[in-house]
Design a protein around this motif. Structure first.
Motif, PDB file in Angstrom:
ATOM      1  N   GLN A   1     -44.521 -21.068  -5.571  1.00  0.00           N
ATOM      2  CA  GLN A   1     -45.034 -21.225  -4.210  1.00  0.00           C
ATOM      3  C   GLN A   1     -46.151 -22.261  -4.145  1.00  0.00           C
ATOM      4  O   GLN A   1     -46.366 -22.905  -3.123  1.00  0.00           O
ATOM      5  CB  GLN A   1     -45.548 -19.886  -3.693  1.00  0.00           C
TER       6      GLN A   1
ATOM      7  N   GLY B   1     -42.139 -15.112 -11.114  1.00  0.00           N
ATOM      8  CA  GLY B   1     -40.882 -14.842 -10.438  1.00  0.00           C
ATOM      9  C   GLY B   1     -39.851 -14.207 -11.357  1.00  0.00           C
ATOM     10  O   GLY B   1     -40.104 -14.006 -12.553  1.00  0.00           O
TER      11      GLY B   1
ATOM     12  N   SER C   1     -49.770 -25.135   6.709  1.00  0.00           N
ATOM     13  CA  SER C   1     -49.700 -24.635   5.339  1.00  0.00           C
ATOM     14  C   SER C   1     -49.932 -23.132   5.306  1.00  0.00           C
ATOM     15  O   SER C   1     -49.273 -22.404   4.564  1.00  0.00           O
ATOM     16  CB  SER C   1     -50.734 -25.348   4.464  1.00  0.00           C
TER      17      SER C   1
ATOM     18  N   GLU D   1     -46.289 -25.034  -5.816  1.00  0.00           N
ATOM     19  CA  GLU D   1     -45.789 -26.352  -6.235  1.00  0.00           C
ATOM     20  C   GLU D   1     -46.388 -27.449  -5.353  1.00  0.00           C
ATOM     21  O   GLU D   1     -46.283 -27.419  -4.119  1.00  0.00           O
ATOM     22  CB  GLU D   1     -44.263 -26.389  -6.161  1.00  0.00           C
TER      23      GLU D   1
ATOM     24  N   VAL E   1     -52.327 -21.091  -2.726  1.00  0.00           N
ATOM     25  CA  VAL E   1     -51.770 -19.760  -2.977  1.00  0.00           C
ATOM     26  C   VAL E   1     -52.789 -18.936  -3.761  1.00  0.00           C
ATOM     27  O   VAL E   1     -53.136 -19.276  -4.891  1.00  0.00           O
ATOM     28  CB  VAL E   1     -50.448 -19.854  -3.758  1.00  0.00           C
TER      29      VAL E   1
ATOM     30  N   ARG F   1     -45.555 -16.859  -7.623  1.00  0.00           N
ATOM     31  CA  ARG F   1     -46.659 -17.584  -6.989  1.00  0.00           C
ATOM     32  C   ARG F   1     -46.804 -18.995  -7.559  1.00  0.00           C
ATOM     33  O   ARG F   1     -47.247 -19.895  -6.862  1.00  0.00           O
ATOM     34  CB  ARG F   1     -47.962 -16.807  -7.186  1.00  0.00           C
TER      35      ARG F   1
ATOM     36  N   ARG G   1     -36.425 -13.742  -6.880  1.00  0.00           N
ATOM     37  CA  ARG G   1     -37.709 -13.880  -6.188  1.00  0.00           C
ATOM     38  C   ARG G   1     -38.523 -15.009  -6.804  1.00  0.00           C
ATOM     39  O   ARG G   1     -38.665 -15.085  -8.028  1.00  0.00           O
ATOM     40  CB  ARG G   1     -38.518 -12.587  -6.260  1.00  0.00           C
ATOM     41  N   GLU G   2     -39.038 -15.896  -5.932  1.00  0.00           N
ATOM     42  CA  GLU G   2     -39.909 -16.975  -6.388  1.00  0.00           C
ATOM     43  C   GLU G   2     -41.295 -16.411  -6.680  1.00  0.00           C
ATOM     44  O   GLU G   2     -41.824 -15.595  -5.915  1.00  0.00           O
ATOM     45  CB  GLU G   2     -40.025 -18.065  -5.319  1.00  0.00           C
TER      46      GLU G   2
ATOM     47  N   LYS H   1     -46.844 -21.331   6.410  1.00  0.00           N
ATOM     48  CA  LYS H   1     -45.812 -21.350   5.390  1.00  0.00           C
ATOM     49  C   LYS H   1     -46.110 -20.336   4.283  1.00  0.00           C
ATOM     50  O   LYS H   1     -45.208 -19.712   3.737  1.00  0.00           O
ATOM     51  CB  LYS H   1     -45.695 -22.750   4.779  1.00  0.00           C
ATOM     52  N   SER H   2     -47.407 -20.216   3.947  1.00  0.00           N
ATOM     53  CA  SER H   2     -47.774 -19.325   2.846  1.00  0.00           C
ATOM     54  C   SER H   2     -48.042 -17.900   3.302  1.00  0.00           C
ATOM     55  O   SER H   2     -48.260 -17.013   2.495  1.00  0.00           O
ATOM     56  CB  SER H   2     -49.017 -19.865   2.130  1.00  0.00           C
TER      57      SER H   2
END
Length: 475
Positions: free
Chosen positions: A256, A237, A155, A258, A219, A253, A250-251, A158-159
């Protein structure tokens, strides 16, 4: 009701394994003879053994110390083994539980296994059976912990964040905060973490996330570190062309996080405009990226602040309706001055971290240096202590850190007063523990002198420390 049968005689034990030495076993039985027999068995096998004569005392031990395996009698007055098993899901969810009884039936065994027990053993107990059962439970604990660590590392990759740091300490103030955090973790309720700067609010938030069962990422967003003009875009975003400079989508936070946890640090810095959008997100579960369409969101929100939000509400700088949305469960991260007993543990932890980080052999801390660190009031809290230890490790030329390695604000600080204060309703056992510990700190660990000051015998101090599971009891 009390189990009358006892353990079988203990033959000579084999050489303890190294794996056993890293496992803490808590034995819970209201019958002293069984408790002592099991303590001897597990100690001879090399386990670190703790004991408790009731379920409630066992919970206190698990709040104060990390326990890997709990071996508990089923039939006990007050709190049964099944009741203890269920309570441990909140207090020590990682612990494996082995139940034992002379009244075992298929129905009882099924109930215990459904409630989450690792195994079920009937009395009279056989030594090798008990040892093997506890070893297997410890192996399962290690596998589960390893699996959780791997998931956290994945995790984190990924972050793009580093792994979480451990929460170090066993003081009553910290235990109270952790109790609320662990109890709140499995729920979906929003959490507001309060406390001074440097007390570890993000660590508490991460601890909640780790025990939440949520599969998504943790996050973290420090709102105070973001310019006000970009906070909205960072959180929600934006689409390509939403504003000058938005050359690609852009996504935010929120996206991110989710399926996971969104941690908003310094929530008091949020502008009124973004407060409105965050309120809608919490109320409706949906938001709009800049220049985009409405999107649904599934995340758990934890916010933190070192400011008085009620005062900000009075000053009309923070929305009252948002405050109540955030403040479903409030946790106060205690300042280090209220965790004096944790200072040696934190020092030991930071010495380990920064000696390894700087490629130096493990250093020790001179007694007079530790005394100065314990006397200091720590206005910067744990973060200040960490900086002091890192500085000392980097600049020290010896194997032992002395007073000369500490900065002037530590060495020249006046000794803190020794007055103790207690909140109304503090349990007598907690008051007794703190008075004994404070007196021992004052006498530099001299139990004879402490006993004289308290007007009791040294034997009483040893007994009280043993009853309270204090480490000095074994000295």
């Amino acid at each position: 009701m009390n189990d009358s049968s006892t353990t079988t005689p203990v033959p000579a034990a084999p050489t303890p394994s190294a794996a056993n030495a890293s496992t803490t076993v808590l034995v819970v039985d209201d019958e002293r003879e069984n408790l002592e027999a099991l303590e001897r068995i597990f100690a001879r096998e090399g386990f670190r053994v703790l004991t408790a004569e009731s379920g409630r005392r066992a919970l206190d031990v698990c709040r104060a110390q990390r326990v890997h395996v709990v071996v508990t009698d089923l039939m006990m007055p007050g709190m049964s083994g099944i009741d203890l098993l269920k309570a441990l899901e909140t207090v020590a969810p990682d612990a494996e539980v082995v139940l034992m009884t002379a009244y075992g039936t298929i129905e009882t065994a099924v109930e215990a296994m459904r409630a989450g027990a690792y195994d079920f053993v009937e009395k009279p107990l056989k030594r090798m059976q008990m040892v093997k059962t506890v070893q297997k439970a410890a192996e399962r604990h290690a596998l589960v912990a390893e699996n959780r660590t791997l998931k956290q590392e994945l995790s984190a990759l990924k972050s793009g964040s580093s792994g979480p740091r451990p929460i170090v300490g066993s003081s009553p103030a910290l235990r109270r905060a952790l109790d609320i955090a662990y109890q709140a973790a499995p729920s979906t309720a929003n959490v507001l973490v309060l406390g001074e700067s440097g007390t570890g609010k993000e660590l508490l938030a991460r601890a909640i996330h780790e025990r939440s069962g949520r599969s998504g990422a943790f996050v973290a967003v420090n709102l105070a570190a973001l310019p006000e003009t970009i906070v909205e875009g960072e959180l929600f975003g934006y689409e390509k062309g939403a504003f000058t400079g938005a050359v690609q989508k852009r996504e935010g936070r929120v996206a991110q996080a989710e399926g996971g946890t969104l941690f908003l640090d310094e929530i008091g810095e949020l502008s009124p405009q973004v407060q409105v959008k965050l309120l809608r997100l919490l109320q409706e579960g949906e938001y709009e990226p800049l220049g985009g369409r409405t999107r649904r969101a599934d995340f758990r929100l934890i916010a933190a602040t070192n400011k008085d939000l009620r005062q900000l509400i009075t000053e009309q700088r923070f929305r009252e309706d948002l405050y109540y949305r955030l403040n479903v469960i409030a946790i106060t991260s205690p300042p280090l001055r209220d965790r004096q007993g944790d200072v040696p543990l934190l020092v030991d932890h930071f010495l380990e971290v920064y000696c390894r980080k700087n490629g130096k052999p493990r250093m020790e801390l001179a007694r007079e240096a530790l005394e100065k660190l314990q006397d200091y009031s720590w206005p910067g809290n744990v973060r200040e202590l960490e900086n002091v230890i890192e500085r000392a490790v980097v600049l020290s030329r010896g194997a032992t850190l002395t007073l000369a390695d500490l900065p002037p604000q530590i060495t020249q600080a006046e000794r803190r007063g020794s007055d103790l204060s207690f909140s109304m309703g503090t349990p007598l056992e907690e008051i007794e523990r703190r008075v004994i510990r404070a007196t021992l700190d004052h006498t530099r660990g001299d139990k004879q002198l402490a006993a004289q000051l308290l007007g009791i015998s040294a034997r009483t101090i040893y007994r009280k420390l043993a009853d309270l599971n204090e480490p000095d009891a074994a000295e």
